[in-house]
Design an enzyme around this catalytic site. Structure first.
Site, PDB file in Angstrom:
ATOM      1  N   ASP A  85       9.213   0.908  -0.929  1.00 38.67           N
ATOM      2  CA  ASP A  85       9.922   0.427  -2.236  1.00 38.67           C
ATOM      3  C   ASP A  85       9.613  -0.890  -2.390  1.00 38.67           C
ATOM      4  O   ASP A  85      10.120  -1.680  -1.432  1.00 38.67           O
ATOM      5  CB  ASP A  85      11.374   0.781  -1.940  1.00 38.67           C
ATOM      6  N   MET A  86       8.934  -1.592  -3.295  1.00 39.96           N
ATOM      7  CA  MET A  86       8.820  -2.839  -3.390  1.00 39.96           C
ATOM      8  C   MET A  86      10.124  -3.343  -3.919  1.00 39.96           C
ATOM      9  O   MET A  86      10.832  -2.961  -4.330  1.00 39.96           O
ATOM     10  CB  MET A  86       7.939  -2.960  -4.912  1.00 39.96           C
ATOM     11  N   ASP A  88       6.348   1.526  -8.325  1.00 42.15           N
ATOM     12  CA  ASP A  88       6.664   0.612  -7.137  1.00 42.15           C
ATOM     13  C   ASP A  88       7.261   1.220  -6.098  1.00 42.15           C
ATOM     14  O   ASP A  88       7.935   0.660  -5.159  1.00 42.15           O
ATOM     15  CB  ASP A  88       7.402  -0.636  -7.425  1.00 42.15           C
ATOM     16  N   GLU A  89       7.034   2.671  -5.949  1.00 43.36           N
ATOM     17  CA  GLU A  89       7.763   3.618  -4.964  1.00 43.36           C
ATOM     18  C   GLU A  89       6.947   4.576  -4.779  1.00 43.36           C
ATOM     19  O   GLU A  89       6.114   5.341  -5.506  1.00 43.36           O
ATOM     20  CB  GLU A  89       9.268   3.668  -5.540  1.00 43.36           C
TER      21      GLU A  89
END
Length: 349
Positions: free
Chosen positions: A9-10, A103-104
């Site tokens: 996860d960013m 982003d995940e």
């Protein structure tokens, strides 16, 4: 052999990209989203989160909490480019990737002999050195626990949850951390004095079923460390939609029709470009008091023509009772089918 799942996860992705591109923003509260008071927060830096700013919060509230923040419009094209580079790093490690968003993602590394902690550190180092961003990683033997672990010590965190740590490691957590429990379910449980996982754990399984139906069995198992969901490497596109927050609240039917016409055109273009047609049309509105309303219609045939989408959406709008002014309107289609579909337009003679 137990599965070995990594959840990546960013960290504050959109805001982090903005800071990457403009280092002068480093250390400042950065909020990405609609810049007018009518917009909402897409994401924000951790400096802004210390003031209580959260994703999906109305911008006017974010400004009240953090008036000195830097407010920026999203640059989705830039975020997508960065995301593609990050996912290329993931693909160089394993083909078993389930994207959850830009982003995940979940990565299944069960087939790799290397220690998953070493794999996670490799990912973190490469993303930092090659992209310039940080991410948080959770490692466990199922998806639920891996995702839970990635949120454990953000930002730039790494957490592993082993079988011998469950269920005690979960006990202190608030029940809203449990995947599958939405805000209504959480409130329902809070009303009977259930606030932590430990309190939930003590309930008999039949109570779970009584409260959540068949899904109650999954919640019962989940807090005991049981989650049999697999990492899905490909997903069908479930829906396509467009929405916008209006410049001013309105119940002007003519103005709303114009938005629907614009959405119908954009969605039709996307459907045709991807060789899709749709059977379910959904209209979404958010009122001035932030109440969400949706209404759907499922057709007997698949459509992708702008005029057909517009006609159906307009019929739905006409059937909605607009007692309050609207601040957001959206249109989406689902029940998608790929391939050339010979359809007779509703407007054909």
């Amino acid at each position: 052999m137990d599965s070995r799942i990594i959840h990546v996860d960013m960290d504050a992705f959109f805001a982090s990209v903005e800071i990457l591109d403009n280092p002068r923003l480093k250390g400042k509260p950065v909020i990405v989203g609609g810049t007018s008071n009518r917009g909402v927060v897409a994401t924000c830096s951790y400096e802004a989160r210390r003031f209580g700013v959260k994703s999906a919060m109305p911008i006017f509230m974010a400004k009240e909490l953090c008036p000195n923040a830097v407010f920026l419009k999203p640059r989705f094209g830039r975020y997508k480019d960065i995301s593609n580079n990050i996912f290329n790093i993931f693909r160089s490690i394993t083909p078993y990737i389930e994207p959850l968003s830009i982003d995940e993602a979940y990565l299944d590394v069960s087939h790799i002999k290397q220690d998953p902690v070493d794999i996670a550190n490799n990912i973190k180092n490469r993303v930092r050195n090659e992209i310039g961003l940080t991410l948080s990683v959770g490692i466990s033997y199922n998806k639920f626990l891996a995702k839970l672990a990635s949120d454990w010590n953000k930002p730039n965190g790494l957490k592993i949850i082993n079988k011998d740590m469950v269920p005690k490691i979960l006990f202190p957590l608030p029940i809203n951390k449990i995947y599958g429990l939405g805000s209504k379910s959480v409130k329902k449980l809070n009303n009977i004095g259930i606030f932590t996982v430990e309190e939930l754990y003590r309930l008999p399984e039949d109570i779970f079923v009584e409260y959540f139906g068949k899904f109650g069995h999954e919640i019962y198992d989940r807090i005991r460390g049981i989650d049999n969901r697999k990492v899905i490497t490909s997903r069908e596109r479930k829906s396509i939609g467009k929405e916008t927050t209006l410049r001013t609240d309105t119940n002007d039917f003519i103005e709303l029709k114009e938005y629907i016409k614009e959405f119908s055109s954009e969605i039709s273009s996307i459907l045709k470009n991807r060789n899709f047609s749709a059977r379910t049309i959904t209209l979404k509105i958010k009122t001035a008091s932030f109440m969400n309303h949706t209404k759907s219609r499922t057709l007997n045939i698949y459509i992708n023509e702008e005029k057909d989408l517009y006609k159906e959406a307009l019929d739905i709008l006409e059937g909605m009772e607009l007692e309050e002014k609207i601040r957001l309107i959206g249109l989406s289609v689902s029940s998608l089918k790929e391939g050339t579909i010979e359809q007779m337009s509703f407007w054909s003679k």
